[in-house]
Scaffold this active site. Structure first.
Site, short mmCIF file in Angstrom:
data_model
loop_
_atom_site.label_atom_id
_atom_site.label_comp_id
_atom_site.label_asym_id
_atom_site.label_seq_id
_atom_site.Cartn_x
_atom_site.Cartn_y
_atom_site.Cartn_z
N TYR A 154 16.53 -9.98 10.56
CA TYR A 154 15.57 -8.97 11.05
C TYR A 154 14.88 -9.44 12.34
CZ TYR A 154 11.53 -5.75 10.80
OH TYR A 154 10.57 -4.80 11.07
N ALA A 156 15.98 -11.55 14.51
CA ALA A 156 16.96 -11.52 15.61
C ALA A 156 17.06 -10.10 16.18
CB ALA A 156 18.33 -11.98 15.11
P1 NAP Z 1 10.37 2.81 6.33
O1 NAP Z 1 9.15 3.37 5.67
O2 NAP Z 1 11.32 2.02 5.51
O3 NAP Z 1 11.15 4.03 7.04
C1 NAP Z 1 12.34 3.78 7.73
C2 NAP Z 1 12.82 5.04 8.43
O4 NAP Z 1 14.05 4.72 9.12
C3 NAP Z 1 13.14 6.18 7.48
O5 NAP Z 1 12.75 7.39 8.09
C4 NAP Z 1 14.67 6.12 7.35
O6 NAP Z 1 15.27 7.37 7.07
C5 NAP Z 1 15.05 5.67 8.75
N1 NAP Z 1 16.38 5.04 8.80
C6 NAP Z 1 16.77 3.90 8.18
N2 NAP Z 1 18.08 3.65 8.44
C7 NAP Z 1 18.51 4.66 9.24
C8 NAP Z 1 19.75 4.97 9.84
N3 NAP Z 1 20.85 4.20 9.66
N4 NAP Z 1 19.84 6.07 10.61
C9 NAP Z 1 18.76 6.86 10.77
N5 NAP Z 1 17.56 6.63 10.26
C10 NAP Z 1 17.44 5.54 9.47
O7 NAP Z 1 9.98 1.86 7.56
P2 NAP Z 1 8.59 1.70 8.36
O8 NAP Z 1 7.81 0.64 7.69
O9 NAP Z 1 7.98 3.02 8.61
O10 NAP Z 1 9.14 1.04 9.72
C11 NAP Z 1 9.39 1.80 10.88
C12 NAP Z 1 9.75 0.86 12.00
O11 NAP Z 1 8.69 -0.08 12.22
C13 NAP Z 1 11.00 0.01 11.73
O12 NAP Z 1 11.73 -0.18 12.93
C14 NAP Z 1 10.43 -1.30 11.26
O13 NAP Z 1 11.31 -2.38 11.47
C15 NAP Z 1 9.19 -1.39 12.14
N6 NAP Z 1 8.16 -2.29 11.60
C16 NAP Z 1 7.56 -2.04 10.42
C17 NAP Z 1 6.57 -2.91 9.94
C18 NAP Z 1 5.85 -2.67 8.65
O14 NAP Z 1 5.04 -3.53 8.28
N7 NAP Z 1 6.08 -1.57 7.93
C19 NAP Z 1 6.25 -4.05 10.68
C20 NAP Z 1 6.90 -4.29 11.88
C21 NAP Z 1 7.85 -3.40 12.34
P3 NAP Z 1 15.59 7.88 5.53
O15 NAP Z 1 14.32 7.74 4.77
O16 NAP Z 1 16.03 9.29 5.69
O17 NAP Z 1 16.66 6.98 5.01
#
Ligand code: NAP
Length: 246
Positions: A154, A156
């Site tokens: 992740y 990376a």
């Molecule tokens: P999340 O609640 O797990 O939601 C992930 C989203 O990405 C969902 O809408 C999912 O769609 C979509 N998705 C996953 N794989 C996909 C694919 N192959 N094609 C299209 N859509 C896809 O994640 P989040 O916490 O909101 O995170 C959002 C972003 O912020 C990510 O890039 C994550 O790495 C980054 N981030 C999060 C945190 C944190 O603490 N939460 C911290 C740092 C960075 P479906 O539900 O339809 O599958």
């Protein structure tokens, strides 16, 4: 005033949904994709429309470059050629210690977080160059800056997002198209709900604020980068992390 158009990946839940709603409030029409969560995506669409936005919801897997191109072309057809903002938000984790990360879990994370963002930036850059305007906002992570045990794959992918952001910012700067990254710390979403309570307590000790952030905290920074006040900012990484990366 004419509404602008924003395209958000992974808008069905979590940070992506908060970004869709916030940009809808700020006067954008919203196109977003989901991968598997249709019910959640319909709720995002309803919430954006409640804010007065037109909203296009598309099922697309961003690991597939053809599906990314189709997502972009259906957005541009729907918006009659406009595409002012791309938010590369979709992302996944497959956490484990390095020695236990399988080839499949390495590929899965790189395919969504790195290659998916690449495909979307490549497709959207063409449109933004033609339109001579645009903002690209990529979702990285503090882990891409600091590293984290158990997240070699992740971190990376999220460090790669920062590299791509800075390189593309240089490529597009002469056209006044900005490319920036947001690096969240620990934000309350489904992604962090998977972490055990004991691991969470340990992570909280490393956050100067001693608290997790909300999806709205991240969405506010994305809205700033998408707005007029950020027109002279490019190639930057903004941490939204309660001080984790100080
Ligand atoms: P999340 O609640 O797990 O939601 C992930 C989203 O990405 C969902 O809408 C999912 O769609 C979509 N998705 C996953 N794989 C996909 C694919 N192959 N094609 C299209 N859509 C896809 O994640 P989040 O916490 O909101 O995170 C959002 C972003 O912020 C990510 O890039 C994550 O790495 C980054 N981030 C999060 C945190 C944190 O603490 N939460 C911290 C740092 C960075 P479906 O539900 O339809 O599958």
């Amino acid at each position: 005033m004419e509404r602008k158009t924003a395209l958000v990946t992974g808008g069905s839940r979590g940070i992506g949904r908060a970004i869709c709603i916030r940009l809808a409030k700020e006067g954008f029409d919203i196109a977003f994709n989901y991968q598997s969560g249709k019910e959640a995506a319909l709720e995002t669409q309803r919430l954006c429309e409640e804010e007065g936005a037109r909203c296009l919801m598309v099922q697309a897997d961003i690991t597939n470059s053809k599906e990314c191109d189709e997502l972009i072309s259906s957005t541009v057809e729907w918006s009659q050629g406009k595409l002012d903002v791309l938010v590369n938000n979709a992302g996944i984790t497959k956490d484990n210690l390095l020695m236990k990360i399988s080839d499949e879990d390495l590929d899965a994370v790189l395919n969504v977080n790195l290659k998916g963002s690449f495909y979307m930036m490549r497709g959207v850059s063409r449109i933004m160059l033609r339109n001579r305007t645009g903002r690209i906002i990529n979702m990285s992570s503090v882990v891409g800056l600091l590293g984290n045990a158990g997240q070699v794959n992740y971190s990376a992918s999220k460090a790669a997002v920062i590299g791509m952001t800075k390189s593309l910012a240089r490529e597009l700067a002469s056209r006044k198209i900005t490319v920036n990254a947001v690096a969240p710390g620990m934000i309350e979403t489904d992604m962090t709900n998977k972490i055990s309570e004991s691991a969470k307590a340990k992570i909280l000790e490393s956050i100067p604020f001693s608290a997790m952030g909300s999806a709205d905290d991240v969405a506010g920074v994305v809205a700033f980068l998408a707005g007029d006040d950020a027109k002279y900012i490019t190639g930057q990484v903004i941490c939204v992390d309660g001080g984790m990366a100080i």
